[in-house]
Write an enzyme that holds these catalytic residues in place. Structure first.
Site, PDB file in Angstrom:
ATOM      1  N   TYR A 114      16.542  -9.327  -4.926  1.00 18.87           N
ATOM      2  CA  TYR A 114      15.267  -9.703  -4.344  1.00 18.87           C
ATOM      3  C   TYR A 114      14.748 -10.968  -4.994  1.00 18.87           C
ATOM      4  O   TYR A 114      15.123 -11.342  -6.089  1.00 18.87           O
ATOM      5  CB  TYR A 114      14.245  -8.576  -4.498  1.00 18.87           C
ATOM      6  CG  TYR A 114      13.572  -8.484  -5.841  1.00 18.87           C
ATOM      7  CD1 TYR A 114      12.196  -8.681  -5.961  1.00 18.87           C
ATOM      8  CD2 TYR A 114      14.302  -8.225  -6.997  1.00 18.87           C
ATOM      9  CE1 TYR A 114      11.569  -8.598  -7.184  1.00 18.87           C
ATOM     10  CE2 TYR A 114      13.673  -8.136  -8.221  1.00 18.87           C
ATOM     11  CZ  TYR A 114      12.310  -8.321  -8.311  1.00 18.87           C
ATOM     12  OH  TYR A 114      11.686  -8.248  -9.519  1.00 18.87           O
ATOM     13  N   LYS A 115      13.864 -11.660  -4.272  1.00 19.77           N
ATOM     14  CA  LYS A 115      13.253 -12.891  -4.752  1.00 19.77           C
ATOM     15  C   LYS A 115      11.772 -12.858  -4.454  1.00 19.77           C
ATOM     16  O   LYS A 115      11.344 -12.265  -3.482  1.00 19.77           O
ATOM     17  CB  LYS A 115      13.868 -14.120  -4.065  1.00 19.77           C
ATOM     18  CG  LYS A 115      15.351 -14.322  -4.359  1.00 19.77           C
ATOM     19  CD  LYS A 115      15.857 -15.530  -3.609  1.00 19.77           C
ATOM     20  CE  LYS A 115      17.344 -15.751  -3.844  1.00 19.77           C
ATOM     21  NZ  LYS A 115      17.856 -16.911  -3.065  1.00 19.77           N
ATOM     22  N   ILE A 116      10.981 -13.507  -5.309  1.00 21.80           N
ATOM     23  CA  ILE A 116       9.546 -13.650  -5.080  1.00 21.80           C
ATOM     24  C   ILE A 116       9.221 -15.131  -5.159  1.00 21.80           C
ATOM     25  O   ILE A 116       9.578 -15.806  -6.124  1.00 21.80           O
ATOM     26  CB  ILE A 116       8.734 -12.859  -6.118  1.00 21.80           C
ATOM     27  CG1 ILE A 116       9.036 -11.363  -5.958  1.00 21.80           C
ATOM     28  CG2 ILE A 116       7.259 -13.118  -5.975  1.00 21.80           C
ATOM     29  CD1 ILE A 116       8.365 -10.498  -6.969  1.00 21.80           C
TER      30      ILE A 116
ATOM     31  N   ARG B 124      11.773 -10.544  -0.958  1.00 24.51           N
ATOM     32  CA  ARG B 124      12.982 -10.499  -0.132  1.00 24.51           C
ATOM     33  C   ARG B 124      13.940  -9.502  -0.760  1.00 24.51           C
ATOM     34  O   ARG B 124      14.312  -9.638  -1.925  1.00 24.51           O
ATOM     35  CB  ARG B 124      13.618 -11.886  -0.029  1.00 24.51           C
ATOM     36  CG  ARG B 124      12.773 -12.885   0.746  1.00 24.51           C
ATOM     37  CD  ARG B 124      13.526 -14.205   0.925  1.00 24.51           C
ATOM     38  NE  ARG B 124      12.761 -15.129   1.733  1.00 24.51           N
ATOM     39  CZ  ARG B 124      11.934 -16.031   1.250  1.00 24.51           C
ATOM     40  NH1 ARG B 124      11.751 -16.128  -0.062  1.00 24.51           N
ATOM     41  NH2 ARG B 124      11.289 -16.848   2.045  1.00 24.51           N
TER      42      ARG B 124
END
Length: 598
Positions: free
Chosen positions: A30-32, A244
């Protein structure tokens, strides 16, 4: 070893999606995202009303952490880094917005502002290619990681170069270079006499719409300043993901998805501590010292401990992190259930929205659409295990399918995707014993239905602003801009009594006659209750419970301290001089065990 009173602290704020620090954080799958940037590129030619464009730009309220720039092209004067481009005036470089910048923009309004703009900026030859090149340099000079880059062109000229093919080709080349670096170029154009034909030039400059429903809006010029302001505001508020993640459908089958918040409650920004002498923000740092020697402890020297069965169990930080971590962030498909299994009482917090991220994993959109289609056809929802961020506890969620809905002109009203419904745990459901009241008669119910039907209106969320937040920002604006007094606000949530009375007429009095007995005034205050002699004017206070040291030690040995109330534990700590790190029950118990258990 330090008491592990904060063992469960990371569970407390799981529902609050806090703002992330700048930069892109990644862990697992995941990405922020981080900071955003916005450049206003304004046409300063004589044909355009510069003040009109400035008012529109002034109305944009960005986050205080976003970067904003203001650039004019087609100017007489030139001002840009190293003065490399003629007829391009960088009024504000790419930086965080502040009160000084707002004042400088506000100075260009009105007759005095128009005169100042003519003297400072003026109007001259136009080269949109040089202006775009200058904007590209502004982006390249930023050392921060930018998650979103947007450039808005304000103009009312559909042929800025008057048919000069060389300048047109140069502008198209620079626009293509900007778009390749991830810059989204939008056109904010006003209607001019004779119409605005975007196909003459700007169709090759602007970026394609992020959503097919925006195609018609992108091509249409704005007739009024208010319409232009709405378009700018809609563009400035991005469809930004909370995170994500990967949706795991089975072993080796992952779909990249983005988590979106479709509606977020507006809140006042948090307070920032300032140093009184310089008025600069204060950054706090925490240091841990040994209680006996006073020496500074390194992170590797600090351990966590928890008492179980009267024994102190010491753990390393890595062991605590491993215990907290259930799995990497993501969604894991458990199975499917019929739609009738999802009840209204299962709603415990606002839902989020799930949409595929084709850029992350190729083929995600196709597989996501197939899953959405089958769930809709079979009237089922997907049951998943959901971990939104690193070290967050798992939640069970229902993926509720939502099909696309189109309105007039094939404009999208509802996007296709899944609504993520957070499901309750067993202890979230409680049995209530509601108080019993007399039931209303059918005549009273019918009369109230008449009142409700008279007061119905079409609700629009944008028609009601939060007066507390509006007043807060008016006060900040007045303080930052040295205004004599803040602008007055209209409280839109207050009921319009005159209009309500006009609509209802005699219905209110008729309803009162049906509900209340004769000569009863519901607005009168009830009589104060007289104190009885038996109770002595109030309830008896419970005697203060004091425990001896032997009794406390017996509780420690038997592991029954948890049966004592918090006030009793506090009094015991004061009685025996036990220092505590907090006021929670577990913290008081840990402190007493450390003092009396040895």
């Amino acid at each position: 070893a330090a008491p592990m009173a904060e063992w469960n602290a990371y569970y407390q704020n799981e529902d609050e999606e806090g703002e992330q620090e700048e930069g892109e954080q990644s862990g697992g799958d995941y990405k922020i995202t981080g900071r955003d940037s916005l450049v206003f590129l304004v046409d300063a030619s004589k044909e355009i009303n510069l003040v009109t464009m400035m008012v529109c730009a002034l109305k944009i309220i960005s986050s205080d952490r976003d970067l904003v720039a203001l650039v004019f092209y087609g100017t007489e004067q030139s001002k840009n880094p190293r003065n490399s481009f003629k007829h391009v005036y960088v009024y504000h470089d790419l930086n965080e917005p502040g009160a000084k910048r707002v004042q400088e923009v506000d100075a260009l309004r009105g007759e005095k502002g128009a005169k100042l703009a003519a003297e400072t900026i003026g109007s001259g030859e136009t080269s949109l290619g040089d202006a775009l090149w200058c904007c590209a340099n502004l982006y390249s000079d930023i050392k921060l990681r930018l998650s979103h880059k947007r450039l808005m062109i304000f103009t009312c000229r559909d042929e800025p170069h008057g048919g000069d093919s060389v300048k047109d080709r140069q502008a198209r080349t620079k626009a293509s270079d900007l778009k390749e670096t991830g810059v989204v170029i939008d056109l904010m154009h006003l209607m001019k006499p004779g119409g605005f034909n975007i196909s003459l030039f700007f169709c090759d400059i602007v970026s394609p719409p992020e959503d097919e429903s925006e195609m018609g809006l992108q091509l249409q010029p704005s007739d009024k300043l208010e319409d232009l302001q709405k378009r700018v505001r809609a563009k400035e508020l991005k469809k930004r993901t909370l995170a994500r993640l990967n949706l795991c459908l089975g072993e080796g089958i992952n779909v990249a998805v983005g988590i979106y918040a479709t509606a977020v409650a507006a809140r006042k920004p948090g307070s920032i501590k300032l140093y009184r002498e310089t008025n600069e923000p204060v950054r706090s740092k925490t240091r841990t010292f040994h209680t006996q020697t006073g020496s500074l402890l390194l992170p590797s020297e600090i351990k966590k401990a928890q008492y179980y069965g009267g024994k102190e169990i010491v753990m390393e930080r890595d062991e605590v992190d491993a215990i907290k971590k259930f799995d990497d962030p993501g969604l894991f498909l458990i199975g499917f259930k019929p739609m009738e299994k999802l009840k209204l009482l299962h709603h415990i917090r606002p839902a989020v929205f799930l949409y595929p991220e084709e850029d992350e994993v190729k083929g995600s959109s196709c597989l996501f659409s197939a899953l959405l289609k089958k769930c809709s056809e079979r009237n089922v929802f997907a049951l998943c295990r959901f971990i939104s961020r690193r070290n967050y506890p798992p939640r069970f969620v229902a993926l509720l399918p939502q099909n696309e809905e189109l309105g007039e002109g094939k404009v999208q009203i509802t996007p296709p995707g899944f609504n993520v419904i957070y499901l309750p745990f067993a202890d979230d459901l409680r049995t209530l014993d509601p108080p019993q009241f007399p039931s209303a008669s059918q005549t009273q119910v019918d009369k109230m239905k008449e009142i409700v039907s008279k007061l119905r209106f079409k609700y629009r969320s944008e028609g009601f602003e939060n007066p507390v937040i509006q007043q807060h920002f008016r006060n900040l604006e007045a303080l930052a801009l040295d205004m004599m007094a803040p602008e007055e606000i209209e409280d839109l949530i207050m009921p319009k009594v005159d209009q309500i009375d006009q609509r209802l007429g005699p219905l209110v009095q008729e309803f009162k006659d049906l509900v209340y007995p004769a000569y009863y005034n519901p607005e009168s205050k009830p009589a104060a209750k007289r104190k009885t002699a038996d109770t002595g004017g109030g309830a008896e206070k419970k005697p203060k419970v004091e425990l001896t040291e032997d009794e406390l030690k017996a509780h420690v040995q038997n592991g029954t301290l948890a049966k004592l109330t918090v006030p009793v534990l506090k009094d015991a700590c004061k009685q025996f001089g036990v220092r505590t790190t907090g006021t929670k029950k577990q913290e008081l118990i840990d402190a007493l065990i450390a003092r009396l258990g040895s």
